[in-house]
Design an enzyme around this catalytic site. Sequence first.
Site, PDB file in Angstrom:
ATOM      1  CE  LYS A   2      -4.506   0.911   0.384  1.00 50.75           C
ATOM      2  NZ  LYS A   2      -5.508   0.281  -0.503  1.00 50.75           N
ATOM      3  CB  THR A  46      -3.052  -3.130  -0.170  1.00 52.09           C
ATOM      4  OG1 THR A  46      -4.304  -2.904  -0.826  1.00 52.09           O
ATOM      5  CG2 THR A  46      -2.171  -4.022  -1.034  1.00 52.09           C
ATOM      6  CG  HIS A  76      23.309  24.717 -15.377  1.00 50.15           C
ATOM      7  ND1 HIS A  76      24.605  24.380 -15.068  1.00 50.15           N
ATOM      8  CD2 HIS A  76      22.737  23.589 -15.886  1.00 50.15           C
ATOM      9  CE1 HIS A  76      24.817  23.112 -15.376  1.00 50.15           C
ATOM     10  NE2 HIS A  76      23.699  22.611 -15.866  1.00 50.15           N
TER      11      HIS A  76
END
Length: 317
Positions: free
Chosen positions: A36, A81, A272
């Site tokens: 789960k 689950t 950057h």
Amino acid sequence: MSPSLPPSDPDSLPPAHQDSLPPARPTYLGPNQYGKAENRVVRITRDGATHHVKDLNVSIALSGDMDEVHYSGSNANVLTTDAMKNTVYAFAKEYGIASAEQFGMHLARHFVSSQESIRRARIRIEEYTWERITEQHSFVRKGQETRTTEISYDGETWQVISGLTGLVVMNSTDSEFWGFAKDKYTTLPETQDRILATEVNARWRFGRPGDDGADPAPDWDSRYAEVRRLLLEAFAGTYSLSLQQTLYTMGTRVIEGVPEIDEVRLSLPNKHHFLVDLAPFDLKNDNEVYFAADRPYGLIEGTVLRDGAQARIPITD
């Protein structure tokens, strides 16, 4: 665990077992897990009028004797689950959440020890931090990093990998980049003074998690705070000739500063900052105005290990 292969000669087995065999096929089941994912649980601890908040996102993955559910669809070895989700909430009430690591270890031990078919549990947790607005019960969500932990347990051996994601840092100077290899496609100019910015995504593995053994468990919260401090101090204090050099210094500082940690893996996207050409406006840009590019970006990744330790944190996941 060795794969469960359909036998090449089913007639060689006792009749009672022949009907339950999966049909012969040119495939077999490889590594698998189920669970789960992303169970959000918020635990409020009330100390009189003063409240404490633990806000977790818990993902559970279990593996073990799961061949038959894949071959025939039998759910006899399958813990639902939904039960995993309920366990998270019940444990938060019954045992509280002292730390993400301790809570994850409690869950992992429960699933492996209470279910005969489960051989290994992996618990991943993200923790979201709240700061106090008042001294008692008002909070604001921190907009910095997310704390993470991953606990694996197979009934005997623990592995605890903690970490953080999304910690954005910047040095506005004390960074150079020059002397790099060049080919016909190279356009990046060398520089002796640049902005160095990155988003620190770090994971560190405890060599001695201290559960069910002679060693005491680490103070998870204080170790997290210490690692975070060491990472920031190393970044800020390193005169950088490359982001790779900074990465190694950051990992080394953690290894040297926290004896329980044997391995640090860092993923540092280079955020950057390019100098803007102001010449068309008759203006000189003396390292003052930059364009912050969000993509594409360089991605620097690496692992720093204590002498004698083996790399166990995966490079990719």
